[in-house]
Design a protein around this motif. Structure first.
Motif, mmCIF file in Angstrom:
data_model
loop_
_atom_site.group_PDB
_atom_site.id
_atom_site.type_symbol
_atom_site.label_atom_id
_atom_site.label_comp_id
_atom_site.label_asym_id
_atom_site.label_seq_id
_atom_site.Cartn_x
_atom_site.Cartn_y
_atom_site.Cartn_z
ATOM 1 N N ASN A 1 3.998 11.736 -4.446
ATOM 2 C CA ASN A 1 3.704 10.307 -4.288
ATOM 3 C C ASN A 1 4.155 9.537 -5.523
ATOM 4 O OD1 ASN A 1 1.293 9.890 -6.176
ATOM 5 N ND2 ASN A 1 0.572 11.581 -4.929
ATOM 6 N N PRO A 2 4.365 8.211 -5.380
ATOM 7 C CA PRO A 2 4.911 7.411 -6.491
ATOM 8 C C PRO A 2 4.098 7.543 -7.777
ATOM 9 C CG PRO A 2 4.947 6.113 -4.485
ATOM 10 C CD PRO A 2 4.236 7.391 -4.150
ATOM 11 N N GLY A 3 2.776 7.583 -7.649
ATOM 12 C CA GLY A 3 1.926 7.715 -8.836
ATOM 13 C C GLY A 3 2.199 9.021 -9.559
ATOM 14 N N ALA A 4 2.255 10.110 -8.787
ATOM 15 C CA ALA A 4 2.496 11.428 -9.391
ATOM 16 C C ALA A 4 3.849 11.465 -10.096
ATOM 17 C CB ALA A 4 2.421 12.518 -8.322
ATOM 18 N N PHE B 1 -2.912 3.422 -2.684
ATOM 19 C CA PHE B 1 -3.013 4.294 -1.512
ATOM 20 C C PHE B 1 -3.988 5.432 -1.785
ATOM 21 C CE2 PHE B 1 -1.313 6.074 2.417
ATOM 22 C CZ PHE B 1 -1.594 7.424 2.287
ATOM 23 N N TRP C 1 10.304 5.224 -1.589
ATOM 24 C CA TRP C 1 9.376 5.488 -2.695
ATOM 25 C C TRP C 1 7.972 5.238 -2.179
ATOM 26 C CZ3 TRP C 1 11.360 7.803 -6.738
ATOM 27 C CH2 TRP C 1 10.618 7.887 -7.917
ATOM 28 N N THR C 2 7.421 6.215 -1.421
ATOM 29 C CA THR C 2 6.234 5.935 -0.613
ATOM 30 C C THR C 2 5.126 6.958 -0.761
ATOM 31 O OG1 THR C 2 7.254 7.128 1.210
ATOM 32 C CG2 THR C 2 7.576 4.741 1.175
ATOM 33 N N ASN C 3 3.914 6.518 -0.377
ATOM 34 C CA ASN C 3 2.775 7.405 -0.216
ATOM 35 C C ASN C 3 2.749 7.895 1.221
ATOM 36 O OD1 ASN C 3 0.832 7.369 -2.664
ATOM 37 N ND2 ASN C 3 1.506 5.254 -2.447
ATOM 38 N N PRO C 4 2.223 9.047 1.540
ATOM 39 C CA PRO C 4 1.784 10.066 0.590
ATOM 40 C C PRO C 4 2.917 10.872 -0.034
ATOM 41 C CG PRO C 4 1.373 10.785 2.844
ATOM 42 C CD PRO C 4 1.932 9.404 2.932
ATOM 43 N N ILE D 1 0.839 -1.201 0.000
ATOM 44 C CA ILE D 1 0.000 0.000 0.000
ATOM 45 C C ILE D 1 0.872 1.249 0.000
ATOM 46 C CG2 ILE D 1 -1.741 1.311 1.280
ATOM 47 C CD1 ILE D 1 -2.729 -1.346 2.438
ATOM 48 N N ARG D 2 1.902 1.223 0.842
ATOM 49 C CA ARG D 2 2.735 2.418 1.013
ATOM 50 C C ARG D 2 3.487 2.771 -0.261
ATOM 51 N NH1 ARG D 2 5.046 0.627 4.928
ATOM 52 N NH2 ARG D 2 7.004 -0.120 4.042
ATOM 53 N N GLU D 3 3.916 1.765 -1.031
ATOM 54 C CA GLU D 3 4.731 2.040 -2.204
ATOM 55 C C GLU D 3 3.929 1.992 -3.499
ATOM 56 O OE1 GLU D 3 8.133 -0.547 -2.101
ATOM 57 O OE2 GLU D 3 8.960 0.464 -0.334
ATOM 58 N N SER D 4 2.610 1.949 -3.377
ATOM 59 C CA SER D 4 1.779 1.792 -4.570
ATOM 60 C C SER D 4 1.713 3.065 -5.392
ATOM 61 C CB SER D 4 0.357 1.415 -4.151
ATOM 62 O OG SER D 4 -0.196 2.465 -3.382
ATOM 63 N N ASP D 5 1.458 2.891 -6.681
ATOM 64 C CA ASP D 5 1.255 4.048 -7.545
ATOM 65 C C ASP D 5 -0.116 4.659 -7.311
ATOM 66 O OD1 ASP D 5 2.980 3.608 -10.764
ATOM 67 O OD2 ASP D 5 3.686 4.050 -8.752
ATOM 68 N N ASN D 6 -1.140 3.828 -7.180
ATOM 69 C CA ASN D 6 -2.510 4.344 -7.110
ATOM 70 C C ASN D 6 -3.342 3.797 -5.955
ATOM 71 O OD1 ASN D 6 -2.441 5.919 -9.622
ATOM 72 N ND2 ASN D 6 -2.201 3.923 -10.580
ATOM 73 N N ARG E 1 10.411 4.324 -10.292
ATOM 74 C CA ARG E 1 11.094 3.837 -9.097
ATOM 75 C C ARG E 1 12.552 3.466 -9.340
ATOM 76 N NH1 ARG E 1 7.815 1.281 -5.165
ATOM 77 N NH2 ARG E 1 6.319 1.568 -6.823
ATOM 78 N N ILE F 1 -3.609 14.581 -5.852
ATOM 79 C CA ILE F 1 -2.944 13.313 -6.126
ATOM 80 C C ILE F 1 -2.130 13.391 -7.400
ATOM 81 C CG2 ILE F 1 -3.401 10.920 -6.832
ATOM 82 C CD1 ILE F 1 -5.815 11.005 -4.893
ATOM 83 N N LEU F 2 -2.604 14.228 -8.342
ATOM 84 C CA LEU F 2 -1.936 14.348 -9.632
ATOM 85 C C LEU F 2 -0.449 14.632 -9.476
ATOM 86 C CD1 LEU F 2 -4.100 16.317 -12.191
ATOM 87 C CD2 LEU F 2 -3.318 13.972 -12.283
ATOM 88 N N TYR G 1 10.616 10.084 -0.288
ATOM 89 C CA TYR G 1 11.779 10.753 0.313
ATOM 90 C C TYR G 1 13.037 10.109 -0.231
ATOM 91 C CZ TYR G 1 8.473 12.612 3.693
ATOM 92 O OH TYR G 1 7.421 13.256 4.274
#
Lengths: 164, 147, 158
Positions: free
Chosen positions: B74-77, A28, B47-50, A21-26, B85, C157-158, B53
């Motif tokens: 965040n990783p998605g952004a 989280f 490589w973490t949410n939110p 969850i913590r390292e997910s792209d979407n 990554r 989020i973007l 670092y």
């Protein structure tokens, strides 16, 4: 010697689920979005009930016609809030353990839980007596007031967590 | 399309000498008047949410090495901006332009990162805010202590 | 003055600067935005649940609108006010943000759908169930408001 709760939090954060969850792209973001928007379903519906019990809205309707059907619905809402919240917590349990605002939020939720229990075991059991009253008894209004204030507090604390 | 919108945000930002803030807590955490450039070797990546670092060992003018943290999106952004990554690893050298943490800790809000292959990427996102820092503009030398 | 110039003006205005520089001011505005979101959501859900016959069986459908419109309007006003203040924190970057623009479009659509729904609510005879049109309008209104909420989250989020 580290405390057991802290060790559990460390283990949760390092686990496969927490890490994914913590390292997910979407993932989280999706979980967090459902959690934030879920406040309309949970806190929002409960707020309307509280305002009815305080004699402020929907006063011409019997309270039971609002409270009874919403018990199950708000339970489902809360179940999702708890699940999504726990998943978010799981992903950074170690960090949140030390966050005083997170701890305060958990405490506020516990207070809300007790308040809910007291109301349901007590005044709710004879709701027929005060169903139509504009000014139900003190204990009902106290429960409603605590609930309203409590949910607003939980929302505020939830937002504040990120700032500490 | 993505680069176009990024370029748009940069030009708008420069046009107005705009000091924006991340809409979650830039103002709470970082000082928009203290731009800094860090050049250092990666010692740790989260490589973490939110927020992501990464930590750099930065050598100052006297040769003293200190470790600095850089907070990014965040990783998605970051992925959507082309920063994946695996693009950075331990031992790589990064150049990071950002703003100092208000509490004086060794942390910056990474606005712009120059990757080992020479690419520029935004550390945050167009929606997350924060000023757009020109390379070297108004930035003290790497590792210099905050004023 | 076009939209871009207006954004630039707002960015450098007193209010824009004050919000940008405050540590907890912005957080407080966000909290108001969230609490108002919950309240408006509660109103919408109660109205929808009545339309679909799940709650308040003896309350006329038209009365639900009458009863909740005050609260809903208050919550919406708080949302719009806090929303403008949040926007003032960084007008130019929001202007450039696709999710923000989408949110505004969906907001306009949601308000229009709500107006139609309210008209249909008011036209429902006292003991009658909701017409198919009313149910459709209610569902659409809810969906659009949900879209507004999702777009709002995607901004960050973007």
């Amino acid at each position: 010697m580290q405390s057991l709760p802290l060790l559990c939090c460390r283990w949760l954060e390092a686990s496969w689920v927490g890490t994914t969850i913590r390292e997910s792209d979407n993932l989280f973001s999706v979980i967090e979005t459902t959690h934030v928007l879920g406040i309309a379903w949970t806190a929002g519906l409960i707020a309307i009930v509280d305002l009815r019990l305080l004699g402020i809205v929907l006063t011409r309707s019997p309270a039971s016609q609002l409270v009874r059907p919403l018990v199950k619905l708000t339970w489902y809402g809360f179940a999702w809030m708890f699940t999504s919240g726990f998943l978010l917590f799981w992903s950074e349990a170690d960090k949140l353990y030390f966050n005083p605002l997170f701890r305060a939020k958990v405490l506020a939720l516990a207070v809300l839980g007790v308040n809910q229990l007291v109301f349901h075991r007590g005044a709710f059991q004879h709701i027929g007596d005060w169903d139509l009253a504009l000014n139900p008894s003190g204990s009902v209004r106290l429960a409603a007031g605590v609930s309203l204030a409590g949910w607003l507090t939980v929302i505020a604390l939830g937002r504040a967590i990120a700032y500490v | 399309m993505h680069r176009l919108s990024a370029a748009l945000v940069v030009s708008l930002g420069l046009l107005c000498s705009y000091r924006g803030v991340a809409h979650h807590s830039f103002a709470a955490e970082f000082d928009g008047s203290k731009p800094v450039r860090l050049v250092g070797v990666i010692t740790r990546i989260e490589w973490t949410n939110p927020h992501s670092y990464f930590y750099l060992d930065v050598k100052d003018s006297k040769g003293v090495v200190s470790n600095w943290g850089c907070e990014a999106g965040n990783p998605g952004a970051l992925s959507r901006r082309g920063w994946k990554r695996g693009d950075i690893k331990f031992g790589d050298t990064l150049i990071v332009d950002g703003y100092l943490a208000k509490d004086g800790s060794h942390l910056i809000d990474a606005r712009r990162v120059i990757l080992p292959d020479g690419r520029y990427v935004f550390g945050g996102s167009p929606g997350d805010g924060g000023p757009e820092v020109q390379p070297g503009a108004g930035a003290p030398a790497a590792g210099a202590a905050p004023r | 003055m076009n939209a871009l110039e207006a954004c630039a003006w707002l960015a450098h205005s007193g209010i824009g600067n004050a919000i940008r520089q405050s540590t907890w001011g912005f957080a407080l505005i966000e909290m108001v935005h969230l609490a108002s979101l919950a309240l408006l959501g509660g109103c919408l859900l109660v109205a929808a649940l009545r339309v679909f016959g799940r709650i308040l069986p003896t309350c006329a459908i038209a009365d639900v609108d009458r009863n909740l419109i005050g609260l809903a309007t208050g919550a919406l006003s708080a949302l719009l006010t806090s929303g403008v203040l949040l926007f003032a924190d960084g007008p130019l970057r929001y202007y450039a943000n696709v999710a923000f623009r989408t949110k505004l479009l969906l907001l306009a659509a949601a308000l229009a759908a709500a107006a139609v729904t309210r008209r249909l609510l008011g036209q429902t005879p006292p003991a009658a169930a909701a017409s198919p049109n009313l149910k459709a309008a209610t569902a659409l209104t809810l969906a659009l408001w949900l879209g507004v909420g999702i777009a709002g989250r995607v901004i960050g989020i973007l």
